[in-house]
Design an enzyme around this catalytic site. Sequence first.
Site, PDB file in Angstrom:
ATOM      1  CG  HIS A  45      47.336  52.451  61.581  1.00 14.08           C
ATOM      2  ND1 HIS A  45      46.668  53.704  61.385  1.00 14.08           N
ATOM      3  CD2 HIS A  45      48.820  52.868  61.668  1.00 14.08           C
ATOM      4  CE1 HIS A  45      47.526  54.671  61.426  1.00 14.08           C
ATOM      5  NE2 HIS A  45      48.946  54.213  61.930  1.00 14.08           N
ATOM      6  CD  GLU A  47      42.022  51.050  61.738  1.00 10.21           C
ATOM      7  OE1 GLU A  47      43.073  50.671  62.202  1.00 10.21           O
ATOM      8  OE2 GLU A  47      41.574  52.375  62.209  1.00 10.21           O
ATOM      9  CB  CYS A  78      42.535  53.682  58.646  1.00 13.68           C
ATOM     10  SG  CYS A  78      44.162  52.919  59.364  1.00 13.68           S
TER      11      CYS A  78
END
Length: 142
Positions: A45, A47, A78
Amino acid sequence: MREALALAAEAGVRGQVPVGAVVVRGDVVVATGANAMKDTGATAHAELLAIQAALAVLRAERLEGCSLYVTLEPCAMCAGAIVLARVDRVVFGAWDPKAGMAGSIEDLLRHPRLNHRPEVQGGVLETECGELLTRFFESRRR
């Protein structure tokens, strides 16, 4: 947030879900990330990639004094990484009613039992961030 949006748009062009993230300390961009799940797996992801890169650049264990700008409300994975990395502030664009953990489903980022709770601001450039995601998924359905 504009830089995160540009990263998200680039991810979308590569066929990734268009999410971008930027870690900032003061006025300096420390690291960036964009979704790369199709390339490296479910944990890639934006992040997480930005957090990992920022930790490496700063040669630090934590991101105290840093802000994270991300185009979509962080998911549980996250949000957990944000808390563990001790990010001071999270600014996100679009709310995620299906997986968001900064207030949509739950609020892991500001959970009262956790020992770190970043400042959170949602809805920044919400329309632009949301439209980028909407256009991406509409094109996938066609």
